[in-house]
Design an enzyme around this catalytic site. Structure first.
Site, PDB file in Angstrom:
ATOM      1  CG  HIS A  35      39.102  30.990 -75.370  1.00 21.42           C
ATOM      2  ND1 HIS A  35      38.386  29.827 -75.395  1.00 21.42           N
ATOM      3  CD2 HIS A  35      39.612  31.095 -74.102  1.00 21.42           C
ATOM      4  CE1 HIS A  35      38.453  29.237 -74.210  1.00 21.42           C
ATOM      5  NE2 HIS A  35      39.189  29.983 -73.415  1.00 21.42           N
ATOM      6  NE  ARG A  57      27.885  25.433 -70.542  1.00 18.11           N
ATOM      7  CZ  ARG A  57      28.543  25.438 -69.396  1.00 18.11           C
ATOM      8  NH1 ARG A  57      29.717  26.078 -69.309  1.00 18.11           N
ATOM      9  NH2 ARG A  57      28.067  24.825 -68.326  1.00 18.11           N
TER      10      ARG A  57
END
Length: 297
Positions: free
Chosen positions: A112, A134
């Site tokens: 991440h 997303r």
């Protein structure tokens, strides 16, 4: 990091929210999973040209895409037994780097980390990087449920409280928009491929085909269809308890597109719309996210 590693932490009560996050170079991280010494060790990590790196902001499809890549790699390298772990690069103790150095190639990593915090050797070796994004509204709602059900992250009193933290980048791994803006500058890099969560949901076969072509993995149309049938979000969620243990339902919740409508108020929706317009509306990544389709009432 095996599921046993996580289970050990989940046995502890989440008594003190303040102890569950720490700041390293201005970014918040889970204190039970990340260590300063590990970040320092990663700076000296030696990537390999044939490594596979998946980068995603939290709750953008990290684990789903990792399952897909593991299955693709296993299909091509049938003699390869991948390590039984699902850790991010930044998780665990610094000693893990020694183990990573012994993993057989191709190694599959996930992270991440912000672009500038990824170990430099991945860029020096021109490692091919799959970046998953997303739409920000579904990301925020999924992150909210994930954080409140995850004993390794601090809980919040309400969705309203979390929404403001998300918008201000006051969450682990910092701001969604900072991640997006950083990767927008590298969308045309030859070693970078951007895919969206929504694209994978709409046409998983096409997504796997693009991934295979990007990594130069020779897969027939028949094999792609076979892999796709086993790699739907539902299929992976059903198998997750075997690999992720009791945290599986936390990681794999709904996986739906449009779930943001269950929590966003009209005022919050407008606030996110304005933020997107300010940061991403005029960018290549912003257009790729198809915000008008997925993020409007």
């Amino acid at each position: 990091m095996s599921k046993e590693f996580v289970e050990k932490f989940l046995e502890d009560d989440k008594d003190n929210n303040d102890d569950l996050l720490f700041s390293y170079r201005g970014v918040l991280y889970p204190s039970r999973l990340c260590k300063v010494e590990t970040f320092e060790a990663l700076e000296a990590m030696e990537a390999r040209k044939d490594d596979v790196l998946i980068v995603a902001y939290p709750k953008c499809g990290t684990n789903w895409s990792r399952y897909i890549l593991n299955d693709v790699v296993a299909e091509i390298h049938r003699d390869l037994t991948p390590p039984n772990n699902f850790q991010l690069l930044e998780f665990g103790h610094p000693e893990k780097i020694k183990d990573i150095n012994e993993w057989p190639s191709p190694r599959v990593f996930t992270t991440h980390l912000l672009y500038d915090n990824i170990p430099k050797s991945f860029f020096e070796k021109k490692v091919k990087i799959l970046v998953i994004f997303r739409n920000p509204k579904d990301t925020a709602v999924s992150y909210y449920h994930f954080q409140n059900k995850n004993l390794l992250l601090p809980s919040v009193d309400s969705w309203d409280e979390f929404f403001q933290k998300f918008m201000n980048g006051e969450v682990a791994w910092q701001s969604y928009f900072e991640h997006a803006l950083a990767w927008d500058k590298h969308m045309d890099d030859e070693n970078v491929m951007i895919l969206t969560y929504e694209e994978l949901k709409e046409n998983l076969c096409e997504g796997i085909k693009q991934i295979a072509e990007f990594y130069a993995f020779p897969l027939s149309e028949e094999k792609i269809k076979s892999l796709a049938s086993k790699a739907t979000f539902q299929e992976i969620r059903d198998r997750a308890s075997q690999t992720h243990g009791s945290i599986a339902p936390v990681i794999f919740r709904k996986g739906e597109v449009g779930d943001w409508k269950t929590l966003f108020t009209e005022a919050q929706s407008r606030e996110m719309d304005a933020k997107f317009e300010e940061c991403l509306a005029g960018t290549k990544l912003g257009r790729r996210l198809r915000y008008d389709k997925y993020c409007k009432f």
